[in-house]
Write an enzyme that holds these catalytic residues in place. Sequence first.
Site, PDB file in Angstrom:
ATOM      1  N   TYR A  93      26.693  31.525  14.108  1.00  0.00           N
ATOM      2  CA  TYR A  93      26.531  31.509  12.652  1.00  0.00           C
ATOM      3  C   TYR A  93      27.900  31.579  11.964  1.00  0.00           C
ATOM      4  O   TYR A  93      28.190  30.805  11.054  1.00  0.00           O
ATOM      5  CB  TYR A  93      25.652  32.689  12.222  1.00  0.00           C
ATOM      6  CG  TYR A  93      25.241  32.642  10.776  1.00  0.00           C
ATOM      7  CD1 TYR A  93      24.085  31.975  10.384  1.00  0.00           C
ATOM      8  CD2 TYR A  93      26.007  33.266   9.794  1.00  0.00           C
ATOM      9  CE1 TYR A  93      23.701  31.931   9.062  1.00  0.00           C
ATOM     10  CE2 TYR A  93      25.629  33.221   8.465  1.00  0.00           C
ATOM     11  CZ  TYR A  93      24.478  32.555   8.106  1.00  0.00           C
ATOM     12  OH  TYR A  93      24.106  32.511   6.783  1.00  0.00           O
TER      13      TYR A  93
ATOM     14  N   HIS B 164      29.842  28.574   9.713  1.00  0.00           N
ATOM     15  CA  HIS B 164      30.254  28.808   8.330  1.00  0.00           C
ATOM     16  C   HIS B 164      31.772  28.765   8.166  1.00  0.00           C
ATOM     17  O   HIS B 164      32.264  28.401   7.100  1.00  0.00           O
ATOM     18  CB  HIS B 164      29.668  30.120   7.807  1.00  0.00           C
ATOM     19  CG  HIS B 164      28.242  29.982   7.393  1.00  0.00           C
ATOM     20  ND1 HIS B 164      27.206  29.966   8.318  1.00  0.00           N
ATOM     21  CD2 HIS B 164      27.682  29.809   6.178  1.00  0.00           C
ATOM     22  CE1 HIS B 164      26.071  29.799   7.669  1.00  0.00           C
ATOM     23  NE2 HIS B 164      26.319  29.695   6.376  1.00  0.00           N
TER      24      HIS B 164
ATOM     25  N   TYR C 287      30.274  33.027  -3.029  1.00  0.00           N
ATOM     26  CA  TYR C 287      29.133  33.088  -2.113  1.00  0.00           C
ATOM     27  C   TYR C 287      29.583  33.865  -0.887  1.00  0.00           C
ATOM     28  O   TYR C 287      30.487  33.433  -0.175  1.00  0.00           O
ATOM     29  CB  TYR C 287      28.706  31.667  -1.738  1.00  0.00           C
ATOM     30  CG  TYR C 287      27.365  31.504  -1.062  1.00  0.00           C
ATOM     31  CD1 TYR C 287      26.670  32.566  -0.505  1.00  0.00           C
ATOM     32  CD2 TYR C 287      26.806  30.240  -0.965  1.00  0.00           C
ATOM     33  CE1 TYR C 287      25.441  32.372   0.120  1.00  0.00           C
ATOM     34  CE2 TYR C 287      25.578  30.035  -0.341  1.00  0.00           C
ATOM     35  CZ  TYR C 287      24.906  31.112   0.201  1.00  0.00           C
ATOM     36  OH  TYR C 287      23.691  30.915   0.832  1.00  0.00           O
TER      37      TYR C 287
ATOM     38  N   TRP D  62      22.325  20.336   6.413  1.00  0.00           N
ATOM     39  CA  TRP D  62      22.840  21.664   6.776  1.00  0.00           C
ATOM     40  C   TRP D  62      21.718  22.543   7.328  1.00  0.00           C
ATOM     41  O   TRP D  62      21.891  23.226   8.331  1.00  0.00           O
ATOM     42  CB  TRP D  62      23.517  22.320   5.574  1.00  0.00           C
ATOM     43  CG  TRP D  62      24.039  23.699   5.882  1.00  0.00           C
ATOM     44  CD1 TRP D  62      23.457  24.893   5.573  1.00  0.00           C
ATOM     45  CD2 TRP D  62      25.246  24.021   6.577  1.00  0.00           C
ATOM     46  NE1 TRP D  62      24.227  25.935   6.032  1.00  0.00           N
ATOM     47  CE2 TRP D  62      25.334  25.420   6.649  1.00  0.00           C
ATOM     48  CE3 TRP D  62      26.266  23.252   7.155  1.00  0.00           C
ATOM     49  CZ2 TRP D  62      26.386  26.080   7.270  1.00  0.00           C
ATOM     50  CZ3 TRP D  62      27.323  23.917   7.762  1.00  0.00           C
ATOM     51  CH2 TRP D  62      27.378  25.308   7.817  1.00  0.00           C
ATOM     52  N   TRP D  63      20.571  22.519   6.660  1.00  0.00           N
ATOM     53  CA  TRP D  63      19.439  23.321   7.133  1.00  0.00           C
ATOM     54  C   TRP D  63      19.052  22.921   8.552  1.00  0.00           C
ATOM     55  O   TRP D  63      18.794  23.783   9.387  1.00  0.00           O
ATOM     56  CB  TRP D  63      18.242  23.153   6.217  1.00  0.00           C
ATOM     57  CG  TRP D  63      18.356  23.820   4.889  1.00  0.00           C
ATOM     58  CD1 TRP D  63      19.292  24.743   4.486  1.00  0.00           C
ATOM     59  CD2 TRP D  63      17.499  23.620   3.779  1.00  0.00           C
ATOM     60  NE1 TRP D  63      19.054  25.111   3.195  1.00  0.00           N
ATOM     61  CE2 TRP D  63      17.963  24.444   2.732  1.00  0.00           C
ATOM     62  CE3 TRP D  63      16.388  22.816   3.558  1.00  0.00           C
ATOM     63  CZ2 TRP D  63      17.339  24.498   1.493  1.00  0.00           C
ATOM     64  CZ3 TRP D  63      15.767  22.870   2.323  1.00  0.00           C
ATOM     65  CH2 TRP D  63      16.235  23.703   1.296  1.00  0.00           C
TER      66      TRP D  63
END
Length: 104
Positions: free
Chosen positions: A18, A22, A41, A76-77
Amino acid sequence: MKRLAFKMQLNEGQKEAYKQRHDQLWPELKQLLKENGVSEYSIFLDEESNTLFAFQKVTGNSSSQDLANNEIVKKWWAFMADIMETNPDNSPVSIPLEELFYME
């Protein structure tokens, strides 16, 4: 400016994947978020529960959660679906959190 927070669920053992994904956030996704009012964010991890806590500062009436029909977001999902809890459309299961305190 609005402050939004929500939580998501990371699959067991996926912290490094993860973070790595990112750390290499696609420039076109970052640009899309900024163009839609997301100026900050952050995502934090509670390692005991694998709960992801996300925080955004947003101008206007939208947030990253409102970009479900965008092809970059859908891509992206799909890229992230193997390491976190998702809905049938690959969107992360995201639970909004109510702000109870804020200090400037």
